[in-house]
Design a protein around this motif. Sequence first.
Motif: not given
Length: 164
Positions: A84-91
Amino acid sequence: MTNPFIPDTFDPPLYFDSADFYFVVLEEQVAKFDFDAVMSSQQRLQGIFGPGSQWPKSDMTLDENIESLQVHKKEFESRLAFAYSVFNKSKDKCLGSVYIDPSQSPNYDCEVYLWIRDDSIDLEKVLYETVLFWLQEQWPFSRIAFPGRSISWACWASEIKSVG
């Protein structure tokens, strides 16, 4: 053919939304975001998969990264491993990655590797805790190894050696 890594009845999530992160399958569509995150933290990430790991090489190209992400996607679709790629909440910013692999040791259900980019390193403990909770609560795993993190590389090497 049955894969003993996860039950046939379990559907691995395509995404996960937590209080601090948004996880999405590591695949070609996130390649530019992922490449930026990897290369911004390249020196610190060497050895993330073990002391002998050469990933990521300092001269890795975007095309090489895309090829790697295509492999991760095929592994996911085949239920062999899950990345999985981990993004911030705003993607809009890739913060790192999470890799869930079958355990090389019979003492664990899976082995997990994760990393976070240098400019977000203050979130590393939160990412670890989030992933641990997610795997314990929503995946069919009870014995989770985080080599190099919850188990030292030396102990992990002897776990694996005792199998072979």
